[in-house]
Write a protein that holds these residues in place. Structure first.
Motif, PDB file in Angstrom:
ATOM      1  N   ILE A  77      -8.986  -0.932   1.159  1.00  0.00           N
ATOM      2  CA  ILE A  77      -8.167   0.217   1.558  1.00  0.00           C
ATOM      3  C   ILE A  77      -8.247   1.325   0.515  1.00  0.00           C
ATOM      4  O   ILE A  77      -8.218   2.510   0.853  1.00  0.00           O
ATOM      5  CB  ILE A  77      -6.696  -0.181   1.856  1.00  0.00           C
ATOM      6  CG1 ILE A  77      -5.945   0.964   2.540  1.00  0.00           C
ATOM      7  CG2 ILE A  77      -5.958  -0.615   0.617  1.00  0.00           C
ATOM      8  CD1 ILE A  77      -6.417   1.302   3.916  1.00  0.00           C
ATOM      9  N   GLU A 107       0.849   5.058   0.555  1.00  0.00           N
ATOM     10  CA  GLU A 107       0.078   6.149   1.143  1.00  0.00           C
ATOM     11  C   GLU A 107       0.211   7.387   0.278  1.00  0.00           C
ATOM     12  O   GLU A 107       1.297   7.722  -0.186  1.00  0.00           O
ATOM     13  CB  GLU A 107       0.610   6.422   2.553  1.00  0.00           C
ATOM     14  CG  GLU A 107      -0.098   7.529   3.281  1.00  0.00           C
ATOM     15  CD  GLU A 107       0.537   7.809   4.627  1.00  0.00           C
ATOM     16  OE1 GLU A 107       0.047   7.295   5.627  1.00  0.00           O
ATOM     17  OE2 GLU A 107       1.568   8.532   4.644  1.00  0.00           O
ATOM     18  N   CYS A 140       0.506  -5.462   8.286  1.00  0.00           N
ATOM     19  CA  CYS A 140      -0.614  -4.597   8.652  1.00  0.00           C
ATOM     20  C   CYS A 140      -1.935  -5.205   8.187  1.00  0.00           C
ATOM     21  O   CYS A 140      -2.010  -5.834   7.142  1.00  0.00           O
ATOM     22  CB  CYS A 140      -0.441  -3.214   8.025  1.00  0.00           C
ATOM     23  SG  CYS A 140       1.021  -2.347   8.591  1.00  0.00           S
ATOM     24  N   LEU A 175      -2.394   6.913   6.861  1.00  0.00           N
ATOM     25  CA  LEU A 175      -2.875   5.580   7.242  1.00  0.00           C
ATOM     26  C   LEU A 175      -2.331   5.154   8.608  1.00  0.00           C
ATOM     27  O   LEU A 175      -1.980   4.003   8.812  1.00  0.00           O
ATOM     28  CB  LEU A 175      -2.476   4.567   6.167  1.00  0.00           C
ATOM     29  CG  LEU A 175      -2.973   4.858   4.757  1.00  0.00           C
ATOM     30  CD1 LEU A 175      -2.365   3.890   3.760  1.00  0.00           C
ATOM     31  CD2 LEU A 175      -4.496   4.808   4.705  1.00  0.00           C
ATOM     32  N   LEU A 177      -5.672  -4.764   6.789  1.00  0.00           N
ATOM     33  CA  LEU A 177      -6.438  -3.827   5.981  1.00  0.00           C
ATOM     34  C   LEU A 177      -7.927  -4.131   6.077  1.00  0.00           C
ATOM     35  O   LEU A 177      -8.319  -5.284   6.277  1.00  0.00           O
ATOM     36  CB  LEU A 177      -6.012  -3.919   4.512  1.00  0.00           C
ATOM     37  CG  LEU A 177      -4.546  -3.635   4.185  1.00  0.00           C
ATOM     38  CD1 LEU A 177      -4.327  -3.771   2.675  1.00  0.00           C
ATOM     39  CD2 LEU A 177      -4.131  -2.274   4.668  1.00  0.00           C
ATOM     40  N   THR A 214      -2.671   0.544  -4.145  1.00  0.00           N
ATOM     41  CA  THR A 214      -2.244  -0.745  -3.623  1.00  0.00           C
ATOM     42  C   THR A 214      -1.834  -1.669  -4.755  1.00  0.00           C
ATOM     43  O   THR A 214      -2.564  -1.839  -5.729  1.00  0.00           O
ATOM     44  CB  THR A 214      -3.379  -1.406  -2.800  1.00  0.00           C
ATOM     45  OG1 THR A 214      -3.773  -0.496  -1.773  1.00  0.00           O
ATOM     46  CG2 THR A 214      -2.910  -2.696  -2.171  1.00  0.00           C
ATOM     47  N   ILE A 246      -3.863   2.102  10.251  1.00  0.00           N
ATOM     48  CA  ILE A 246      -3.467   0.863   9.587  1.00  0.00           C
ATOM     49  C   ILE A 246      -2.031   0.503   9.967  1.00  0.00           C
ATOM     50  O   ILE A 246      -1.730  -0.647  10.288  1.00  0.00           O
ATOM     51  CB  ILE A 246      -3.604   0.989   8.053  1.00  0.00           C
ATOM     52  CG1 ILE A 246      -5.039   1.354   7.648  1.00  0.00           C
ATOM     53  CG2 ILE A 246      -3.124  -0.266   7.352  1.00  0.00           C
ATOM     54  CD1 ILE A 246      -6.092   0.333   7.946  1.00  0.00           C
ATOM     55  N   VAL A 258       0.852  -1.187   0.000  1.00  0.00           N
ATOM     56  CA  VAL A 258       0.000   0.000   0.000  1.00  0.00           C
ATOM     57  C   VAL A 258       0.888   1.235   0.000  1.00  0.00           C
ATOM     58  O   VAL A 258       1.759   1.385   0.861  1.00  0.00           O
ATOM     59  CB  VAL A 258      -0.925   0.024   1.233  1.00  0.00           C
ATOM     60  CG1 VAL A 258      -1.808   1.266   1.228  1.00  0.00           C
ATOM     61  CG2 VAL A 258      -1.775  -1.234   1.303  1.00  0.00           C
ATOM     62  N   ILE A 276       3.003  -1.031   4.311  1.00  0.00           N
ATOM     63  CA  ILE A 276       2.579   0.348   4.077  1.00  0.00           C
ATOM     64  C   ILE A 276       3.817   1.176   3.758  1.00  0.00           C
ATOM     65  O   ILE A 276       4.775   1.192   4.537  1.00  0.00           O
ATOM     66  CB  ILE A 276       1.869   0.959   5.313  1.00  0.00           C
ATOM     67  CG1 ILE A 276       0.743   0.058   5.805  1.00  0.00           C
ATOM     68  CG2 ILE A 276       1.379   2.373   4.991  1.00  0.00           C
ATOM     69  CD1 ILE A 276      -0.399  -0.136   4.859  1.00  0.00           C
ATOM     70  N   ALA A 323      -8.943  -6.916   0.283  1.00  0.00           N
ATOM     71  CA  ALA A 323      -8.284  -5.961   1.174  1.00  0.00           C
ATOM     72  C   ALA A 323      -7.736  -4.773   0.379  1.00  0.00           C
ATOM     73  O   ALA A 323      -7.825  -3.626   0.815  1.00  0.00           O
ATOM     74  CB  ALA A 323      -7.170  -6.645   1.951  1.00  0.00           C
ATOM     75  N   SER A 375      -5.056   5.892  -1.261  1.00  0.00           N
ATOM     76  CA  SER A 375      -3.850   5.082  -1.459  1.00  0.00           C
ATOM     77  C   SER A 375      -3.904   4.305  -2.770  1.00  0.00           C
ATOM     78  O   SER A 375      -4.955   4.138  -3.375  1.00  0.00           O
ATOM     79  CB  SER A 375      -3.682   4.098  -0.303  1.00  0.00           C
ATOM     80  OG  SER A 375      -4.747   3.165  -0.299  1.00  0.00           O
ATOM     81  N   ALA A 406      -0.215  -6.536   5.008  1.00  0.00           N
ATOM     82  CA  ALA A 406       0.241  -5.573   3.997  1.00  0.00           C
ATOM     83  C   ALA A 406       1.456  -4.798   4.478  1.00  0.00           C
ATOM     84  O   ALA A 406       1.679  -4.644   5.673  1.00  0.00           O
ATOM     85  CB  ALA A 406      -0.884  -4.590   3.686  1.00  0.00           C
TER      86      ALA A 406
END
Length: 175
Positions: free
Chosen positions: A138, A63, A114, A68, A116, A146, A71, A61, A103, A134, A144, A101
């Motif tokens: 998110i 940001e 993490c 986040l 999600l 992903t 998260i 992910v 981030i 997921a 974001s 995940a």
């Protein structure tokens, strides 16, 4: 008294000032940030292609403007430079951080493992698994981007604004 009355508004104004790029543009840092971001996208692409070759599942992910922090707090803090080797290593099966995940925040791998939020939409194709749900979840709840690597097919997908699309490795850099 005014500070107490307008505390939410003041906090919102400070958050907007802190998240805007006006200060970085003024001081000339934006070019450096853009170059670093392009370099990180390239590194994420290399990692995604390596993970795809071995059909190793991954959720990365990136940001954007919406932070986040909630998260990130569900995972393990990493705070490391983005590198393809580290990303591949994190998602290696049967290692402590491979579930969940990664981030990436402010050009750093902020956290791994993490949790999600899952997309609740019933219209999502049945062949998409939890990892893809997921990614959609998110991207619905933030701005974001992903990157998903399917462990079943090795396909690389990108989730943005609640939509997910499979991309070829050749097209990854154009996104």
């Amino acid at each position: 008294l005014l500070i107490v009355l307008f505390q939410p508004e003041l906090r919102r104004a400070l958050e907007q000032l802190g998240s805007s790029n006006k200060l970085t543009r003024f001081f000339g840092f934006e070019k450096d940030i853009i170059a670093k971001t392009k370099e990180d996208i390239y590194k994420i692409g290399i990692a995604a292609m390596e993970l795809s070759k071995t059909k190793t599942g991954a959720l990365i992910v990136i940001e954007m403007d919406i932070h986040l922090k909630e998260i990130v707090s569900t995972g393990v803090t990493i705070n490391s430079e983005v590198s393809p080797q580290l990303l591949v290593n994190i998602f290696t099966p049967n290692t402590p951080l491979h579930d969940g995940a990664v981030i990436i925040s402010e050009n750093k791998i902020s956290a791994a493992a993490c949790m999600l939020p899952l997309a609740a939409d019933g219209d999502i194709a049945r062949e998409l698994g939890t990892r893809h749900r997921a990614a959609i979840g998110i991207s619905e709840n933030s701005d974001s981007i992903t990157v998903v690597v399917s462990e079943e097919t090795g396909r690389i997908s990108i989730a943005i604004e609640g939509n997910i699309e499979t991309v070829s490795p050749d097209n990854f850099e154009r996104i």
